[in-house]
Design an enzyme around this catalytic site. Structure first.
Site, PDB file in Angstrom:
ATOM      1  CG  HIS A  25       5.848   4.117  -6.039  1.00  0.00           C
ATOM      2  ND1 HIS A  25       6.001   3.732  -7.363  1.00  0.00           N
ATOM      3  CD2 HIS A  25       4.573   3.817  -5.716  1.00  0.00           C
ATOM      4  CE1 HIS A  25       4.864   3.225  -7.797  1.00  0.00           C
ATOM      5  NE2 HIS A  25       3.975   3.261  -6.817  1.00  0.00           N
TER       6      HIS A  25
HETATM    7  P1  TYD Z   1       6.319   4.689 -12.485  1.00  0.00           P
HETATM    8  O1  TYD Z   1       5.463   5.269 -11.396  1.00  0.00           O
HETATM    9  O2  TYD Z   1       7.815   4.779 -12.303  1.00  0.00           O
HETATM   10  O3  TYD Z   1       5.944   3.165 -12.720  1.00  0.00           O
HETATM   11  P2  TYD Z   1       5.892   2.005 -11.619  1.00  0.00           P
HETATM   12  O4  TYD Z   1       6.038   2.678 -10.304  1.00  0.00           O
HETATM   13  O5  TYD Z   1       4.562   1.375 -11.758  1.00  0.00           O
HETATM   14  O6  TYD Z   1       7.021   1.077 -11.881  1.00  0.00           O
HETATM   15  O7  TYD Z   1       5.874   5.362 -13.834  1.00  0.00           O
HETATM   16  C1  TYD Z   1       6.677   5.333 -14.994  1.00  0.00           C
HETATM   17  C2  TYD Z   1       6.403   6.607 -15.766  1.00  0.00           C
HETATM   18  O8  TYD Z   1       5.050   6.645 -16.200  1.00  0.00           O
HETATM   19  C3  TYD Z   1       6.650   7.850 -14.934  1.00  0.00           C
HETATM   20  O9  TYD Z   1       7.281   8.814 -15.782  1.00  0.00           O
HETATM   21  C4  TYD Z   1       5.267   8.336 -14.576  1.00  0.00           C
HETATM   22  C5  TYD Z   1       4.421   7.839 -15.747  1.00  0.00           C
HETATM   23  N1  TYD Z   1       3.045   7.525 -15.389  1.00  0.00           N
HETATM   24  C6  TYD Z   1       2.010   8.251 -15.946  1.00  0.00           C
HETATM   25  O10 TYD Z   1       2.227   9.183 -16.741  1.00  0.00           O
HETATM   26  N2  TYD Z   1       0.724   7.938 -15.633  1.00  0.00           N
HETATM   27  C7  TYD Z   1       0.433   6.938 -14.773  1.00  0.00           C
HETATM   28  O11 TYD Z   1      -0.773   6.679 -14.504  1.00  0.00           O
HETATM   29  C8  TYD Z   1       1.516   6.186 -14.184  1.00  0.00           C
HETATM   30  C9  TYD Z   1       1.247   5.084 -13.226  1.00  0.00           C
HETATM   31  C10 TYD Z   1       2.798   6.523 -14.517  1.00  0.00           C
END
Ligand code: TYD
Length: 134
Positions: free
Chosen positions: A50
């Site tokens: 992302h």
């Molecule tokens: P995601 O953004 O997919 O993780 P990464 O990009 O770091 O691999 O996040 C995974 C899940 O966690 C998604 O449902 C959003 C949630 N999340 C939160 O609730 N709070 C946060 O601070 C973060 C980073 C993610």
């Protein structure tokens, strides 16, 4: 910009009892509003995939190692994070993929904003359209 995404050296207080790294406001170039960490990561996993619109973050391999690929719409740059006293600053509008996690890797993230899903581009085509329309 990709050139603003750099490794910052964090203080390392060496001690025969073990090392210590402290991060205070002045250590990094943004105010920390949120901290999260990723752990128990299966070896073949890729994370992130992302871009953020406005958020700046600092990633640290608190334990183990992983790689980070950055893309600004034009160029790619890959970093290996494997030292708890080094962090990678990632600025807004940079697509990032985290991969090649070692066993026991823990990725600590210090973020300049609270969690806000509307700050994400999670679709690569949408990100490219946005960056190319600038
Ligand atoms: P995601 O953004 O997919 O993780 P990464 O990009 O770091 O691999 O996040 C995974 C899940 O966690 C998604 O449902 C959003 C949630 N999340 C939160 O609730 N709070 C946060 O601070 C973060 C980073 C993610």
């Amino acid at each position: 910009m990709l050139s603003d995404c750099v490794i910052v050296n964090l203080p390392k207080i060496s001690d025969p009892r073990g090392n210590l790294t402290a991060i205070e406001g002045a250590t990094i170039p943004f105010e920390i509003k949120r901290v999260y960490y990723i752990y128990d990561i299966p070896a073949a996993s890729t994370r992130a995939a992302h871009s953020h619109k406005n958020l700046t973050q600092l990633l640290i391999a608190i334990s183990g190692s992983f790689e980070v690929s950055l893309y600004d719409g034009l160029n790619y740059k890959t970093f290996v994070l494997n030292k708890p006293y080094e962090g990678l600053i990632i600025r807004p509008m940079i697509w990032r993929d985290l991969f090649n996690f070692s066993a026991g890797a823990v990725c600590l993230c210090l973020a300049s904003e609270l969690y806000d899903e509307s700050d994400y581009y999670r679709n690569f085509d949408d990100f490219n359209k946005a960056i190319n329309s600038k």
